[in-house]
Structures are given as structure tokens and as C-alpha cells.
Design a protein around this motif. Structure first.
Motif, PDB file in Angstrom:
ATOM      1  N   LEU A   1      23.764  10.255  -3.668  1.00 58.46           N
ATOM      2  CA  LEU A   1      24.672   8.542  -3.699  1.00 58.46           C
ATOM      3  C   LEU A   1      23.733   7.822  -4.047  1.00 58.46           C
ATOM      4  O   LEU A   1      22.669   8.047  -3.314  1.00 58.46           O
ATOM      5  N   ASP A   2      23.379   6.577  -5.160  1.00 54.99           N
ATOM      6  CA  ASP A   2      22.713   5.774  -5.226  1.00 54.99           C
ATOM      7  C   ASP A   2      23.686   4.512  -5.685  1.00 54.99           C
ATOM      8  O   ASP A   2      24.267   4.483  -5.907  1.00 54.99           O
ATOM      9  N   PHE A   3      23.096   3.833  -3.963  1.00 56.37           N
ATOM     10  CA  PHE A   3      23.913   2.860  -3.925  1.00 56.37           C
ATOM     11  C   PHE A   3      23.737   1.593  -4.156  1.00 56.37           C
ATOM     12  O   PHE A   3      22.755   1.308  -4.412  1.00 56.37           O
TER      13      PHE A   3
ATOM     14  N   ILE B   1      17.116   4.413 -10.564  1.00 59.36           N
ATOM     15  CA  ILE B   1      16.863   5.602  -9.692  1.00 59.36           C
ATOM     16  C   ILE B   1      17.827   6.777 -10.020  1.00 59.36           C
ATOM     17  O   ILE B   1      17.185   7.495 -10.115  1.00 59.36           O
ATOM     18  N   LEU B   2      18.494   6.327 -10.866  1.00 63.34           N
ATOM     19  CA  LEU B   2      19.829   7.665 -10.748  1.00 63.34           C
ATOM     20  C   LEU B   2      19.209   8.763 -12.079  1.00 63.34           C
ATOM     21  O   LEU B   2      19.326   9.730 -11.981  1.00 63.34           O
ATOM     22  N   ARG B   3      18.417   7.997 -13.072  1.00 68.78           N
ATOM     23  CA  ARG B   3      17.910   9.185 -14.138  1.00 68.78           C
ATOM     24  C   ARG B   3      16.411   9.607 -13.506  1.00 68.78           C
ATOM     25  O   ARG B   3      16.042  10.622 -13.846  1.00 68.78           O
ATOM     26  N   GLY B   4      15.727   8.767 -12.539  1.00 69.13           N
ATOM     27  CA  GLY B   4      15.103   9.335 -11.779  1.00 69.13           C
ATOM     28  C   GLY B   4      15.197  10.777 -11.243  1.00 69.13           C
ATOM     29  O   GLY B   4      14.134  11.716 -10.534  1.00 69.13           O
ATOM     30  N   LEU B   5      16.482  10.651 -10.549  1.00 68.09           N
ATOM     31  CA  LEU B   5      16.867  11.893  -9.707  1.00 68.09           C
ATOM     32  C   LEU B   5      17.817  12.821 -10.318  1.00 68.09           C
ATOM     33  O   LEU B   5      17.695  14.291  -9.850  1.00 68.09           O
ATOM     34  N   GLU B   6      17.571  12.801 -11.885  1.00 67.85           N
ATOM     35  CA  GLU B   6      18.399  14.241 -12.123  1.00 67.85           C
ATOM     36  C   GLU B   6      17.985  15.612 -12.235  1.00 67.85           C
ATOM     37  O   GLU B   6      19.242  15.853 -12.251  1.00 67.85           O
ATOM     38  N   GLY B   7      16.308  15.536 -12.955  1.00 70.76           N
ATOM     39  CA  GLY B   7      16.396  17.298 -11.901  1.00 70.76           C
ATOM     40  C   GLY B   7      16.216  17.805 -10.824  1.00 70.76           C
ATOM     41  O   GLY B   7      15.830  18.583 -10.611  1.00 70.76           O
ATOM     42  N   VAL B   8      16.854  16.916 -10.001  1.00 67.04           N
ATOM     43  CA  VAL B   8      16.696  17.100  -8.126  1.00 67.04           C
ATOM     44  C   VAL B   8      17.844  17.463  -7.938  1.00 67.04           C
ATOM     45  O   VAL B   8      18.482  18.448  -7.079  1.00 67.04           O
TER      46      VAL B   8
ATOM     47  N   GLU C   1      25.821   5.523 -18.867  1.00 63.74           N
ATOM     48  CA  GLU C   1      24.841   4.647 -20.891  1.00 63.74           C
ATOM     49  C   GLU C   1      23.707   5.713 -20.593  1.00 63.74           C
ATOM     50  O   GLU C   1      23.123   6.631 -20.913  1.00 63.74           O
ATOM     51  N   ALA C   2      23.100   5.793 -19.210  1.00 63.63           N
ATOM     52  CA  ALA C   2      21.549   6.165 -19.105  1.00 63.63           C
ATOM     53  C   ALA C   2      21.754   7.159 -18.178  1.00 63.63           C
ATOM     54  O   ALA C   2      20.633   7.852 -19.025  1.00 63.63           O
ATOM     55  N   SER C   3      22.913   7.453 -17.431  1.00 63.32           N
ATOM     56  CA  SER C   3      22.862   8.441 -16.546  1.00 63.32           C
ATOM     57  C   SER C   3      24.558   9.207 -17.080  1.00 63.32           C
ATOM     58  O   SER C   3      25.454   9.587 -16.595  1.00 63.32           O
TER      59      SER C   3
END
Length: 249
Positions: free
Chosen positions: A60-62, A69-76, A95-97
Motif C-alpha cells: 500500500l502506498d498511502f 512511489i507506485l511507479r517506482g515499485l512496479e517491478g518489485v 494514469e501513471a500506474s
């Protein structure tokens, strides 16, 4: 009665122009982009280790904002959820994620968080939120985490740091920004059911120095100061502090 938003944040980011201005803070070459480039590898390493130990990673990215942050975590992460009180910010995040589940509203008054989560990231929330909602929000997040799950939280206005000194110089800025000390963070987390395991510091030099001195040289010095061997000396004096904490109750 608890307010639906914090410190006018909800109303402030209704306007698309304000959201666009916020997004530009992280344009390539900006100060905030520089800090994120230092911070992101550490964040990813921590979460990769967490995924290995748990076998999966639901994050969860609160207060997800526009989804940085969501974009940075997509591969993890195996599953990503973002929550933000601003509908316009949440729209940008969606839109970004597109692979993330985005929810909009106030976590204290609406059933938004779902879960349970193996890890939660909370960036740029504490200083933007009124003091009276900080612990209630962290406790609410804790209720939606697995036992022993990981909370990663940042303090982007650490006191003491060179930023603290700079903002106290007369005429350096019209008013002092919000700041939190290390012991303030520890007390907030302890009161919310978390135990701090570690912290890392980023950005020895505040924005005012990056604007008025050769930024390239300062950024190289920052990169050196952020290396683990020097963290024992420099970490506690840096502007940005990243905390890793466990849900303990």
C-alpha cells in the motif's frame, strides 16, 4: 468532528494547475528528483528483501499523490494499492500506474485501505497532515497490515539538518516550514504500534544551497555522503530521513 482533509490539502489539489505544479517538482534535474534518485535504490533493496522473506509482496502506498512511489515499485510488488485524499492526484496516479488499484477519500472516515498488506509506504504525509491526525492515521494503517509487516516512512523536514539552519536565517524564506525531530518520529511510531528497525538519511544539502551553489558538485558530494560507511556520521544530519519500522501490535 474529524475533518475530511488535512491542512487544506484536499482543497488545494482540486485544481489541476496546482497538481501540475506539484508534479513538476520531480522533473528530471530538480532537487526533489535528485533526492528520489538517492532514495529509490535503498527503498527497492529493502522491499526486495522483504519479498524474498515473505514469498510475496502486497504494498500500500498511502498518500500516493500522483503515483511517484507506485511507479517506482512496479517491478518489485506483486500487488500495488494507492490511496490519496485528492481525487485529482489519484487520477494522475491511476494514469501513471494502470496496474495499481487506486482509491480516493479520507482513510479515517471511509473504508479505503482493504489489505492486509506486507508493506506500506508513507511518503510526504506527516508534515502535510495536522498533528491531531498523524497517530490516528498511522494506527488505521497498522490495522490493515500483516503482523510483522514493514512500514517505510519518510520525514522530508528533519530537524536538525542544514535545512533547519537555512530556514532560520533571516529573510531566507517568509515563514518556517514544518519540521520533525528524530524523537518525534519515534514517539509517533511507538504510539501507533510500530517499532523502528533502521533509518537512512539522504541529501546533506538543502534546496537553498542547490539553488545558489554549483548543484552538480553538491549532488556528487551527496552521493558520497549517502554511502553506508559514512551514514554513521552524516545520516542523522541529512534533510530527508527514511524510516523502516515493523508492525508490532
Amino acid at each position: 468532528m474529524m475533518r475530511s482533509g488535512w491542512s487544506g490539502y484536499e482543497a488545494k489539489f482540486v485544481d489541476e494547475g496546482r497538481v501540475e505544479h506539484y508534479t513538476r517538482q520531480y522533473d528530471e534535474g530538480s532537487y526533489d528528483d535528485h533526492v528520489w534518485r538517492l532514495e529509490r535504490p535503498v527503498l527497492l533493496d529493502v522491499l526486495r528483501s522483504e519479498r524474498v522473506s515473505r514469498g510475496r509482496l502486497r504494498v500500500l502506498d498511502f498518500a500516493c499523490g500522483t503515483g511517484r512511489i507506485l511507479r517506482g515499485l512496479e517491478g518489485v510488488a506483486d500487488e500495488l494499492t494507492g490511496v490519496d485524499i485528492s481525487a485529482e492526484m489519484a487520477k494522475r496516479a491511476a494514469e501513471a500506474s494502470p496496474g495499481a488499484l487506486i482509491r480516493t477519500g479520507c482513510a479515517l472516515t471511509e473504508n479505503l485501505l482493504a489489505g492486509p498488506y506486507d508493506a506500506v509506504t508513507v511518503f510526504r504525509f506527516l508534515l502535510n497532515a495536522p498533528e491531531e491526525v498523524r497517530v490516528p492515521v498511522l494506527r488505521k494503517i497498522r490495522q490493515h497490515m500483516e503482523p510483522g509487516a514493514l512500514l517505510i516512512l519518510n520525514n522530508h523536514g528533519h530537524c536538525p539538518s542544514l535545512r533547519s539552519i537555512a530556514v532560520r536565517v533571516p529573510k531566507s524564506r517568509p515563514e518556517r516550514p514544518n519540521e520533525l525531530r528524530h524523537r518525534d518520529i519515534i514517539e509517533l511510531l511507538d504510539a501507533s504500534g510500530f517499532r523502528v528497525e533502521s533509518r537512512r538519511g539522504f541529501s546533506a544539502f538543502p534546496p537553498v544551497l542547490h539553488r545558489n551553489l554549483p548543484a552538480a558538485a553538491l549532488r556528487r558530494a551527496d552521493a558520497v555522503a549517502c554511502r553506508p560507511p559514512l551514514q554513521r556520521i552524516t545520516g542523522g544530519l541529512m534533510v530527508e530521513q527514511l524510516y523502516m519500522a515493523r508492525a508490532v501490535r
